[in-house]
Every structure is written in C-alpha cells, then in structure tokens.
Scaffold this motif. Sequence first.
Motif, mmCIF file in Angstrom:
data_model
loop_
_atom_site.group_PDB
_atom_site.id
_atom_site.type_symbol
_atom_site.label_atom_id
_atom_site.label_comp_id
_atom_site.label_asym_id
_atom_site.label_seq_id
_atom_site.Cartn_x
_atom_site.Cartn_y
_atom_site.Cartn_z
ATOM 1 N N GLN A 62 49.208 49.899 35.674
ATOM 2 C CA GLN A 62 48.650 48.995 34.671
ATOM 3 C C GLN A 62 47.404 48.268 35.190
ATOM 4 O O GLN A 62 46.839 47.455 34.490
ATOM 5 N N GLN A 63 46.999 48.573 36.415
ATOM 6 C CA GLN A 63 45.802 47.977 37.028
ATOM 7 C C GLN A 63 45.787 46.468 36.809
ATOM 8 O O GLN A 63 44.816 45.883 36.335
ATOM 9 N N CYS A 64 46.890 45.812 37.188
ATOM 10 C CA CYS A 64 47.071 44.385 36.925
ATOM 11 C C CYS A 64 46.001 43.540 37.602
ATOM 12 O O CYS A 64 45.564 43.835 38.708
ATOM 13 N N ASP A 65 45.636 42.449 36.916
ATOM 14 C CA ASP A 65 44.716 41.492 37.542
ATOM 15 C C ASP A 65 45.444 40.624 38.559
ATOM 16 O O ASP A 65 44.853 40.176 39.534
ATOM 17 N N ALA A 66 46.720 40.343 38.303
ATOM 18 C CA ALA A 66 47.535 39.620 39.289
ATOM 19 C C ALA A 66 48.618 40.579 39.756
ATOM 20 O O ALA A 66 49.800 40.391 39.489
ATOM 21 N N ALA A 67 48.187 41.615 40.457
ATOM 22 C CA ALA A 67 49.109 42.691 40.802
ATOM 23 C C ALA A 67 50.061 42.261 41.908
ATOM 24 O O ALA A 67 49.621 41.847 42.971
ATOM 25 N N PRO A 68 51.359 42.356 41.671
ATOM 26 C CA PRO A 68 52.309 41.978 42.724
ATOM 27 C C PRO A 68 52.255 42.929 43.923
ATOM 28 O O PRO A 68 52.662 42.569 45.026
ATOM 29 N N CYS A 69 51.760 44.146 43.706
ATOM 30 C CA CYS A 69 51.760 45.124 44.795
ATOM 31 C C CYS A 69 50.688 44.809 45.832
ATOM 32 O O CYS A 69 50.796 45.229 46.978
ATOM 33 N N GLY A 82 37.749 45.731 39.237
ATOM 34 C CA GLY A 82 39.044 45.314 38.713
ATOM 35 C C GLY A 82 40.135 46.341 38.909
ATOM 36 O O GLY A 82 41.239 46.169 38.414
ATOM 37 N N LEU A 83 39.795 47.430 39.603
ATOM 38 C CA LEU A 83 40.824 48.441 39.811
ATOM 39 C C LEU A 83 41.744 48.030 40.939
ATOM 40 O O LEU A 83 41.322 47.424 41.923
ATOM 41 N N ASN A 84 42.976 48.408 40.790
ATOM 42 C CA ASN A 84 43.980 48.143 41.796
ATOM 43 C C ASN A 84 43.940 49.337 42.747
ATOM 44 O O ASN A 84 44.545 50.359 42.512
ATOM 45 N N ALA A 85 43.128 49.199 43.809
ATOM 46 C CA ALA A 85 42.813 50.352 44.642
ATOM 47 C C ALA A 85 43.869 50.582 45.708
ATOM 48 O O ALA A 85 44.506 49.641 46.184
ATOM 49 N N GLN A 86 44.051 51.830 46.054
ATOM 50 C CA GLN A 86 44.960 52.174 47.147
ATOM 51 C C GLN A 86 44.161 52.951 48.187
ATOM 52 O O GLN A 86 43.648 54.033 47.902
ATOM 53 N N VAL A 87 44.027 52.391 49.393
ATOM 54 C CA VAL A 87 43.267 53.060 50.445
ATOM 55 C C VAL A 87 44.258 53.808 51.328
ATOM 56 O O VAL A 87 44.982 53.213 52.115
ATOM 57 N N TYR A 88 44.253 55.137 51.173
ATOM 58 C CA TYR A 88 45.289 55.924 51.848
ATOM 59 C C TYR A 88 45.209 55.763 53.361
ATOM 60 O O TYR A 88 46.214 55.743 54.056
ATOM 61 N N ASN A 89 44.000 55.677 53.889
ATOM 62 C CA ASN A 89 43.850 55.614 55.340
ATOM 63 C C ASN A 89 44.379 54.323 55.939
ATOM 64 O O ASN A 89 44.706 54.270 57.114
ATOM 65 N N ARG A 90 44.452 53.270 55.120
ATOM 66 C CA ARG A 90 44.976 52.015 55.656
ATOM 67 C C ARG A 90 46.490 51.951 55.516
ATOM 68 O O ARG A 90 47.136 51.087 56.099
ATOM 69 N N CYS A 91 47.042 52.817 54.708
ATOM 70 C CA CYS A 91 48.457 52.701 54.343
ATOM 71 C C CYS A 91 49.339 53.152 55.505
ATOM 72 O O CYS A 91 49.127 54.205 56.093
ATOM 73 N N ILE A 92 50.340 52.325 55.829
ATOM 74 C CA ILE A 92 51.291 52.749 56.854
ATOM 75 C C ILE A 92 52.659 53.026 56.233
ATOM 76 O O ILE A 92 53.622 53.298 56.926
#
Lengths: 185, 364, 233
Positions: free
Chosen positions: C70-77, C92-102
């Motif tokens: 839902q690309q939340c503005d107050a994203a709990p994730c 405003g996108l709720n971005a996910q950076v794969y390289n930072r993800c552990i």
Amino acid sequence: MIAIYGLFPDANSARRALTALRAACSRFHLNPKAIVIMSSEPLEEEGFGWEEERTLMPWLAPLGALVGAGVGYALSAFTQRSYPLPTGGMPIVAMWPTGIIMYELMMLGAILTTIVAFVIATGLPNYKKRLYDPEVTNGKILVGVSELDSACRAELEQLLYQDGAEQVKEFSTYRKYKNRFQVTT
Amino acid sequence: MTRCAEAITVFALAIGAQYPIIHLGRSWLFFWLIPYPSERGIWPNFRSPLVWDFFAISTYLTGSLTFLLLPIIPDWAMVRDRATGLRKRIYTVLALGWRGTPREWHRLEVAMRIMAVTILPVAVSVHTIVSWDFAMAPVPMWHSTVFGPYFVAGAIFSGIAALIIAMALVRKALHLEEYLKPLHFDNLGKLLLVMSLLWIYFIFAERLTVWYGNQPAEMAAFWSIQRGKFAVLFWTMICCNFLIPFPILAIKKLRTIAGTVIASSTIVVGMWLERFLIVVPPLEHKYLPYDWGSYRPTWVEITITVGTFMGMILLYVLFAKFVPIISIWELKGGQHAKPIAEQANATVNLAAQRLDSTLPSTSS
Amino acid sequence: MAHRWGMVVDLDRCTGCEACVAACHAENNIATVGADQAARGRTMHWIHVERYWEGEFPNIRARFQPVLCQQCDAAPCEPVCPTYASYHNSEGLNAQVYNRCIGTRYCANACPYTVRYFNWFNPAWDKPLQLQLNPDVSVREVGVMEKCTFCNQRILAGEIKAKAANRELQDGEVKPACVQSCPPTAMVFGDLNDPNSQVSRMSRSVRATTLLAEVGTLPKVTYLERESSHGDE
C-alpha cells in the motif's frame, strides 16, 4: 630488604599483631604502607583498617553513566543525521528511541567504569611474584611487612610470635623461576 | 545461590542472544546491527526495536558477566592454592593474582554493590525491550502497553522456576545439602508464589482488555487461543503456571524441596507455552483473513530448539564442574550474613531465563 | 514538483482474473516456490487477489480484492528495520534495498497487509523460463525480503525518457505491470501530487476508502468500494 610475615589462626591474634606492628613502625624504620594483611574473607571488623578504606568508585560509576548517556545521544543523533533516511513518517532523530539508546549506554557506562575502576584500584590482574602464602586459603590471616631492614628481622619475628602467630616466614622475591607462589622459610 | 542464578542468566542470555541471529535470513551479515563506521557509510537504524535489543542485550550480558565473574575471583584464588599441575596453572591465570588484601576485598565489595544497583534496571530494560520487539509491531494482540511489565514479570517468574530446578539438581549432584537448605527453597517458593499470582493477574488484565475492546482483528487471535486450535495449549499453560503451582506453593506443608521443584517444572513448561502462544497465534491471524495461515514447525526449527535446550544444560554442567557453584568466601563469612535484599535482588536478575524460551521461527 | 505515486483499485471492476498476478511475476522476476512451500505460506505474490464470500448459499457472491504493497506514508515496516533496508524514498515509495537487507523479517511481521515476502530459497526457474527474466529487475538472493515496488524500473524509465525529451512526464505514461495488464482496467496508477491526474481524481471519489485505515498507516493505494455491495441487487 626482606619481607617477613606471620600466619595467624584467628582475627583476634591478627588484630593484636597488627596494632603492635603499627605502634612499632618508628622503631623498625617501617613505612606504615609496607604493612600487609591478607585473608580468605573480608575482614570487616574494626581494627583492620576496613573503615579507612576509601574509594572513588561510587562516584565514578554515575560519572561513567553520564558519559555513557552522552555517547548514546551522540551516537544516535550524529549517525542518523549523517545519512538521513526517513522511515515510517518519524523524525530522523526521534525522541523516544533515542531515549532507549541513551538509557542502555548509560547503564553500560556505569558498568564499564566500575570494571575499569576495580581493575585499577586493585591492581589486578597481577601475575608478578608478590608476598603471599597459600596458607591464607586455609583460613589463616597473614600479617607482615613487605619491606624490612634485615637487621630488624629477629625482633620483628619475636613480635609476631608474641601476638600469637603460628608461623613466621620470610618471603623472597628473587626465586623467580621456581613455583611462583612458593614460599621460603 | 546467587551464583547458581547468575550463571543461569548468563548462559540463557548467551543462548537467547543467538536466536535473533539464527532467525536472520542472511545470518552472516548479523554484524550490520552493530554501530561501527563501516565502509557502507550507513549506520544502524536507531528507531528499530531490534537495534534497541542489540544495545540492551550487550549491556545486560556485560553486566551479568561482571556480576558473575567478579565474586568468583577469590574462589578461583582458593582453587589455585590447592590445585596442582595444569589445573594450578589455569586457575593461577583465572585468579588474576588475587591475594585477599583489605584493599582488594573492599574494592570487590564496593564493585559488587554498584553492580547490584546497576544490574536490576538493566534486567528490567532488557526484558521490556524484548517485549517491545512485539509490541512495536501493529499485530493484533501484540500491540499492547501491558507487554513490557508482563514480560518482566514473566522473566522473573520463569527465572526463579529455572533457578529452583537448577539448585535442586546441583544440590543432589554435588552433595550440597548442607549449604542449599530447605529454607532456601521455601523462600524461593514464596517468591514464586507471588510471581505466579502476578502472572495470572497480567494474563487476566491482557485478555480482559482485548475481550472487552472487541476489535475484530484482535478477537480472531483471541478466540483461536482460547477456544480454537490453541485452546489445549492455552489451558495447559494456565494449569502449568497457576492452577498446579499455586496450591503447591501456597500450602506450607507442600512447599518442600520436592514441591517447589514440581511447581517449577510445570512453570518452565507453562512459560514456554506462553511464549509460543504470544508468537504464533497472532501471526496466524493478522488483519486480512485471506492471509491467515497455519504454522507447523519444521524439523530444522525443532532441532534448533532442542539443541539450545541441551546447550543450556551442557553449559550449566560445565560451569558447575569448573567453577565453585556456591561462593565459598561468602559462605565462610556466613556470620555477617548477606542482606536478604541483596540475595533477592540477585535472584530477580536471573530471570533472563525467559530468553531461553525460544522464539519459534514463523513463516509469514 | 516531486512525484508522489499512488494507485486506485476499483473493486466494482475487478473480476478476480489474476492477470495482474501473472504480469507482476513476469515483470519483477518473482520466483515460485512450489506446492509444499506454498502450504507453509511461503509464496511470493507481490500482488495477490483476495477472495471473500459474501452471504449464504444460494445467495452467495464472491468479492475480489487485489492487495499489493500500500506504499504507506506512515509505514510500520520502515522504522522496525535495523539496517534501513526498508525506507521511504523521495517519491513517497516504500523502498526495499535488497543489498541492505539481512532478513530479520521484522518488516513482514509489522506489515498489517502481509505483503512483504521472504526469500526462503535462492530463486530458480525451470528451463526455458529463465529466458523471460526481466533484465531491468534484479533477482533476489536467499534471505532477503522483497515486495511490490510499484514497478519502480518502469517509473525510472519513464522519467528518463521524459527528461531526454525535455518534457514533463504525462499522466498515464507510466503503468506498472498489474495496471497495464488489467483487462477491465480496475487499476489506475499515477501521481497524487498532480490534482488533475486520473488517480487523484478517482481517489477523491465518494466510493474511495483505504484498506485497514484504522491502523493508521496512511496508504497510497485507494480502493473504490463496490456500489452494488451497498444494497440488494
């Protein structure tokens, strides 16, 4: 210079010897700091100088805590500002989470300060060959002097025996490579 | 007794701290949680409860280790003086050259007093922050203000139970009947009784609030726990944590060593179930019913759980073998008995046991 | 002015055909996990169509609801991620950076919509399916989280193209795969900062609602309720 000490069976005789030794400091040209006591449990009764023991540790710990809290704030605030990434609509440096980091580092500061203060105050670890006798472990109380003019030896030995020493021994620091805590008599 | 307990804390914490790492998708990058100036130019996100966790666990582990190791130094010196051969050499190193001068004793006691004051707030914070890992996520039944105190109470509760079991075993195995007296178990039993009451109070408060609030998302998880497929676990937990131990601990005649051990055993089981019921049912019943799932552990998860249980026992046995499990010098100085407050204090800390009740991996 | 991407899903138009799901898998190189793992809830459908039944037989009808991030503005994730793998980007996108993800998977727990997916395995495609992989999208390795990006690669391509032609990006020029492939055009994508864009106009509809508004996540996906569901047909 020699080191000489007596082993006492109980606190009373040890205390008597200690009092006598302190009184006799000038007679033996003794530095009061050269008088040593060792025991296998804390001698908190009067007469062993427990009440004279002073340490800054209770003051250093809160100081360390303050420094820790400061480090906590600096760490979270500066690092987050150095690479600001918004998340969840929160401020970059948010108050409540920063408070948690400050709290934890405050406590860590107090703990680390206490460890360091303890290490410095006790001089531990120290693996050098020092005046000691394993008999202490068996409950004996050791009272002696670490630096004594060898001329006074006989007189001091007598003093220790007089006050109830079971044994009086001499300790030499020169036998380096033999068993580290071995004691010569 | 303090040492029995503190050893549980340290080992439980050391094992518990591995769980977040085991849980990671890319475990080999766990150190990205640590704040250090990395070549990536990025620091951890201090808004993340997992980073709070990192700080809380590091602080608590440092504090508990200090609390455990400082008073062992004189005992190691004692072992050093009596051992021979290789053992003597090892304990000579461990004893740090302790001689027992008034200065050393005094600084040790001061340090221990500071540690006793420090470790308690740290223990409270570490268990609270573990609960906040749950409570910060808007998951039905997790997002609750009661979680902090509830977890702290649970930690003390399961910690005392584990301590009683460990003490009974150590007492039997090492023939310490003279030192660990029925009176100790009686007193710990009373403490356990109080914690059992506190626990049932928290459970009641939590469930009543959810039930009365009647939010659809929460009620799904609520009923699945109470009436649905988790009902057996839920009511077993209530029995294990309250219905069985309460009478045993409340009736003076039953509050014997055997009695407290039985009560503690059910509590340890009950508290593990409590953990399970906190983690699994809410994740199975998040907001959108389409996403509801069903968790069953894989053999990997079961193996890890069993492995850490056994690891805990192994570490404790090794500890009891190589370290005087009862503080010798404190016993000798028995005439000036340690203030009860200090003992209770130490017992409370031990509660890190709770971390040992493992968080099962979830597949969501 | 910076873009603020949003979407409108008209539930009245959705037929539950799942063309969006197929298109999303193809566009974003999403691996499938097989029946066993799917039974464990380890599927990775960045968009999925939720089907709910309304009423009792025989007066029963299916209701379809495509759910994507839902690309939340107050994203709990976002704030729960210890490594900033999940953050809010400038559009405003709720971005996910794969390289930072552990792979703490905390974000997946925190997401009320359950639209974050964990790579339990390294992705694999049966031959010759690997030939259809989209070169504009990286494949994700085992242990990282992934989720809908609003087809960020298409947004970037559109912006670059517009910049090269020295013009503004037109409304409707960029379409995520799901929007493009929706046969009844139930989904509309665009810039919420442009009050005249189709998505802005539709999100002001009286039928507009957001999913789980009570959680307070401020989603940028708006659902238009089914008019027919308000009364008997």
